[in-house]
Design a protein around this motif. Sequence first.
Motif, short mmCIF file in Angstrom:
data_model
loop_
_atom_site.label_atom_id
_atom_site.label_comp_id
_atom_site.label_asym_id
_atom_site.label_seq_id
_atom_site.Cartn_x
_atom_site.Cartn_y
_atom_site.Cartn_z
N GLY A 134 -14.55 7.48 -3.52
CA GLY A 134 -15.29 8.62 -2.96
C GLY A 134 -14.64 9.95 -3.29
O GLY A 134 -15.32 10.93 -3.63
N ALA A 135 -13.31 10.02 -3.21
CA ALA A 135 -12.61 11.26 -3.54
C ALA A 135 -12.79 11.62 -5.01
O ALA A 135 -12.96 12.80 -5.37
N ALA A 136 -12.81 10.61 -5.89
CA ALA A 136 -13.02 10.88 -7.31
C ALA A 136 -14.44 11.38 -7.57
O ALA A 136 -14.65 12.32 -8.36
N LEU A 137 -15.46 10.81 -6.90
CA LEU A 137 -16.84 11.28 -7.07
C LEU A 137 -16.98 12.72 -6.60
O LEU A 137 -17.66 13.53 -7.25
N ALA A 138 -16.35 13.06 -5.48
CA ALA A 138 -16.46 14.43 -4.98
C ALA A 138 -15.84 15.43 -5.93
O ALA A 138 -16.34 16.55 -6.10
N ALA A 141 -17.68 21.14 4.84
CA ALA A 141 -19.07 21.46 5.15
C ALA A 141 -19.91 20.21 5.42
O ALA A 141 -20.88 20.26 6.20
N VAL A 142 -19.56 19.08 4.81
CA VAL A 142 -20.29 17.84 5.06
C VAL A 142 -19.75 17.13 6.30
O VAL A 142 -20.51 16.56 7.09
N THR A 143 -18.43 17.19 6.49
CA THR A 143 -17.81 16.44 7.59
C THR A 143 -18.20 16.99 8.95
O THR A 143 -18.45 16.22 9.89
N VAL A 144 -18.25 18.31 9.09
CA VAL A 144 -18.56 18.90 10.40
C VAL A 144 -19.96 18.51 10.88
O VAL A 144 -20.12 18.07 12.03
N PRO A 145 -21.03 18.62 10.06
CA PRO A 145 -22.34 18.16 10.54
C PRO A 145 -22.36 16.66 10.86
O PRO A 145 -23.01 16.24 11.82
N PRO A 193 -28.81 20.71 -8.02
CA PRO A 193 -29.02 19.62 -7.05
C PRO A 193 -28.24 18.36 -7.41
O PRO A 193 -27.72 17.67 -6.53
N ARG A 194 -28.13 18.05 -8.72
CA ARG A 194 -27.43 16.82 -9.10
C ARG A 194 -25.97 16.87 -8.69
O ARG A 194 -25.43 15.92 -8.12
N ARG A 195 -25.30 17.99 -8.96
CA ARG A 195 -23.90 18.12 -8.59
C ARG A 195 -23.73 18.11 -7.07
O ARG A 195 -22.77 17.53 -6.55
N LEU A 196 -24.66 18.73 -6.37
CA LEU A 196 -24.56 18.77 -4.91
C LEU A 196 -24.71 17.38 -4.32
O LEU A 196 -23.97 16.99 -3.41
N VAL A 197 -25.68 16.62 -4.83
CA VAL A 197 -25.89 15.25 -4.32
C VAL A 197 -24.66 14.39 -4.61
O VAL A 197 -24.22 13.60 -3.78
N LEU A 198 -24.09 14.54 -5.82
CA LEU A 198 -22.91 13.76 -6.17
C LEU A 198 -21.73 14.10 -5.25
O LEU A 198 -20.99 13.22 -4.81
N ALA A 199 -21.58 15.39 -4.96
CA ALA A 199 -20.48 15.81 -4.09
C ALA A 199 -20.65 15.26 -2.67
O ALA A 199 -19.71 14.73 -2.08
#
Length: 797
Positions: free
Chosen positions: A544-548, A613-617, A687-693
């Motif tokens: 997961g860390a590598a994908l982000a 930004a993803v973890t807080v929500p 969008p592609r990069r955002l979804v991957l992150a």
Amino acid sequence: MRSRDIDAAAIRRTAAGLLSSFWSRPRVRRPLDLARLLLALAGLVVLATVVVLAGAGMPDPTALVPAVPARTLTRRAISLVNAASSLAILGILAVVALRALRFRRFAVTSALLSCGLGVLAGWLLPEGVRLLAGHASAQVLIGPPVQSAGIPVTAAIALFVGADLQRRRWWLVSRLAVAVVVGCSLLLGSLTVPSAAYAVLVGICAGLAVRVSLGVVPARPSELAIRTVLERGGLPVTSFQPHDDAAGRITYLAADGTGRTLVVTVIDPDRRGVPLARRAGRVVRLRAAVVGHPALSLRGQLERRALTTSLTTAAGVTAPQVLALLSAGRALVLVEQPIGGEPLRAAADGAVPSDLGPAFAALRRLHGTAVAHGALSAETVLVQPDGGVGFADFTLAQPAATELQRELDVVALLVAAAVVVGVAPAVAGLRSGYLSDAVAEARLSALLQPLVLPRPTRRALRGTSVLADLRAALAHPAVARAAGRPPRLERLRPRTVVSVVGGTVAAYVLATQLSHVNLAQVFAHARLGWLGAAVLASAVTYVGAALALHAFVLVRLPLGRTTLVQLASSFLALVTPPTVGHVGLNIRYLQRSGVPAATAAADVAVKEAVTVAVTVPVLLVCGWLSGVSGSRLSLLPSGDVLVVLAATAAAVAVVAVLPPTRRLAWRRLQPLVRQTVPQLVAALSSPRRLVLAVTGVLVLDAGYVLALGASLRAFSAELPITVLVVVYLAASAIGSAAPTPGGLGAVEAALVGGLTATGIPVAIAIPAVLVFRAATFWLPAPLGWGAFVLLQRRGRI
């Protein structure tokens, strides 16, 4: 007036004088007496607490030092030694009393009051213990019920301490006699180890309490005694007046028959130890290469001051001239002839020329004698009427100084001069007077740190850019690179102290909790399959860390190698605070992969920002979902989750409210925001990069949550997935704020607290957390070391 009335008045005056001599004034209170009293009281409290808490479970005190059997030759010999020592104590007390009646009558008053207080305390304290813990515990403090030597020992020690025999003729003999009596009493069975410790501590506390409350007769010599000592030393003075009463020493201004001004410094024996904490703190904080080997006693400090000042004047450098170093009883007297001139700070009034070459030339001659001044400032640098420069106040001077200590002298003079006359004249004076070259200036530029500057100079620097301007004026980039890294001046950094304290507290909390858990029995019933699942879930986090990271890097990177880099960061987590080693390694990896340094830092910063930004929500949503069930729908999280969220919010609020931490957070976050905003806008436009992150961040968090859930199931416990998410993310946030490597201690304490707050028994929460940390922190570390070495050999990091 009749002769009878005159005689009566004389008798009254004599009686009043006799009584006042037993209650003499003035008296002083020694700081060291207070420190000793607090230490003795702490020992007494610890002893009484152990006796009260142990109660019936305390081992038999007589078994610690068994008494010598009766009717044996050894016992008779010990009895004779005990009797002789007791008679010796009585003899010493008689001698002390007689000498005190002749010379120090207040010592008799203090000794008798101490004896009375010691006997009273020795009887009252066991009565209090008897009320709290029963007769058996009180008897432990008193000693054997028949012929106990506790009270006599307490009385003798209180008398000796109250009489203030320290550093007097009979002090060592009295301590030896008391030690012999205590040892014989232990062997004869009239004292036990606890009762002997109790008797000694009560006697010491009683004597010190009287000395602290009433004071002692000053040991500092009177002005008349000092004048007499000066006259015997060949320095008769015509005027003599106090000038400065600093901690531990007093300075007098005097004049001799020729009109010459003298400065007389007297070490005050009663206030020795006052500056000790300051000097000891400097030794602890700064490396020995900076402070040298400072004299921790005031007497040694004055002797070193006399030595360094004499060496300085012998080398032709203008400095106070040492005329005599004399002894006045327990005090030490230093006589100096001060130098004239105006302090450097008067430059603003035109008293100092802009050419500071003579000042640096004088410092160079001083360093030629291997002496470092150690306290150069605008106050201690004096400009003579003829344009020459001299130095005052050699209190912190070091003989046989190292090169680093001499360089720090140059830095101190350079900064002090720059504050007063400007950067350009100060640098010009350095180059013309000290004859510095490019290499030396590169080292001086690296040593321009407020940490080692004298306090007056640090105060003058506030709100100025003097240090930055000096670094720019001394900049030699090529030479600086060749000179290598500057020496580290600090021994203990504030972050190190915080890490040690935080780790100690966390270890204490965990150790306290572990004392209630039988780990061997718990792990014996663990389900091994779930332990393996925790390890597999931990492995998912690196993917997961590598994908982000992949989502924000324009250069194509192999996913396997990037995952290997994330695994290597687990090894760095052993020696760096959370995220620090991880971020640094990722930046290094991207640079080696062809990404420019600024872009690499921005990419990693954006990745961390998106993670937050993803973890807080996710945390908020899972907290709300924890209140949803099939039978009811609540707009609030469950009560257990509310406890975890409230504790996390309180910790964050404390950090946000305190000004120092708020300023630190803003100083750290401001550059991060400036770097990440452009990259973040670019990421949101793709969008592609955002979804991957987002996918990478969710996989990363999911792996940790699954590992925690598997660790719980290994011990037959479980929680809803939403509650697990809240507990893990809250603990992770607390651990990220901790300065310890990998959040060690803080993460464990936070996880145990969160699990127990949600209803998991502590006997299950502790082993589950240990398994979770083993799977996610300890086991990956050796593999991370192998990955780190492999990537280094291949030039990838």
